[in-house]
Design an enzyme around this catalytic site. Structure first.
Site, PDB file in Angstrom:
ATOM      1  N   SER B  40       0.802  -1.230   0.000  1.00  0.00           N
ATOM      2  CA  SER B  40       0.000   0.000   0.000  1.00  0.00           C
ATOM      3  C   SER B  40       0.830   1.272   0.000  1.00  0.00           C
ATOM      4  O   SER B  40       0.316   2.338  -0.312  1.00  0.00           O
ATOM      5  CB  SER B  40      -0.962   0.014   1.191  1.00  0.00           C
ATOM      6  OG  SER B  40      -0.258   0.153   2.401  1.00  0.00           O
ATOM      7  N   LYS B  84       0.300   4.623   6.678  1.00  0.00           N
ATOM      8  CA  LYS B  84      -0.312   5.384   5.587  1.00  0.00           C
ATOM      9  C   LYS B  84       0.165   6.831   5.650  1.00  0.00           C
ATOM     10  O   LYS B  84       0.777   7.267   6.632  1.00  0.00           O
ATOM     11  CB  LYS B  84      -1.858   5.393   5.716  1.00  0.00           C
ATOM     12  CG  LYS B  84      -2.514   4.036   5.813  1.00  0.00           C
ATOM     13  CD  LYS B  84      -2.557   3.292   4.498  1.00  0.00           C
ATOM     14  CE  LYS B  84      -3.148   1.898   4.715  1.00  0.00           C
ATOM     15  NZ  LYS B  84      -2.841   0.974   3.626  1.00  0.00           N
TER      16      LYS B  84
END
Lengths: 153, 162
Positions: B40, B84
């Site tokens: 990710s 993230k």
């Protein structure tokens, strides 16, 4: 002489640091003493602030059940810790009695928090289901006020 | 003789407990070493798991900025920690491209942030689970220590792969 005094002070300082470290680890992983202030958990807890013992293990092991009173970080203010009851777990459907009404299905990894004081509590009826990762611990014993000593059910 | 051995062992045991306590306090409040595994955050971080240093103070002091890479507890699985980038803070409006074409605007509520992985196509993030309460943030990733060719500070814009 000076060296001995300095090393005494350093020894005391080290002992204090060790104590503080141990207390920090203990309250983060085992038991913590916290206060629940405000009207949202009346009549169970008083407005002026009951002093409660919170255990950390149930949350860490994922063994929280509907009806448990928990301390959690507020989703709307990361610096605030709130004290609410769990009324639903992931997968449950909650019927919301409010102006908007309707039912809500609690998504994976979330819980439904609600204060015992139906009319004066900002909780999941306002901010929706809350991620379980915000839960800090389960309130299981009250130590103040004295007439309220005992397990929290 | 036995008493002396027992008290030696107890002394060693106490020293070990003190060390572990200190390391626990240090990693919870100051610096932590963590791994970021998965696709990710490509190309910034590798799939197989870069080793990163996370500092705890920015989050505790509320000094997180757009562009910071953070470690956070996942809203969909309390046992998982995700890595993230912050693309929006409370009060910001994020434009999310939807599959059907067109886009929707999401206003980030008070106390929340928008998390998104650098890998646009292979990241489960706020585009899926919505704005995330800031209380889930654990720390700001500021340095990479593995792989060796990736040694260095982690910046506020996505970087090339190493």
């Amino acid at each position: 002489m000076l060296w001995k005094s300095l090393s005494d002070v350093a020894g005391r300082g080290a002992a204090i640091v060790q104590c503080v470290c141990f207390m920090d680890v203990f309250s983060n992983h085992v038991l913590q003493i916290q206060q629940c202030i405000g009207p949202s958990m009346l009549p169970t807890f008083n407005i002026r602030g009951d002093i409660l013992v919170t255990e950390r293990l149930s949350v860490k092991l994922g063994k929280i059940r509907v009806g448990d009173v928990v301390m959690a970080r507020s989703p709307s203010d990361p610096r605030m810790v709130v004290c609410k009851r769990i009324l639903g777990l992931e997968g449950d459907t909650i019927t919301v009695v409010s102006d908007k009404g309707g039912s809500a299905k609690i998504p994976k990894g979330h819980v439904w928090l609600q204060g015992d004081n139906f009319h004066k509590s900002r909780d999941s009826r306002e901010y929706g289901p809350v991620p379980s990762a915000l839960l800090q611990g389960r309130v299981f014993y009250r130590i103040w006020p004295p007439q309220g000593w005992g397990f929290v059910g």
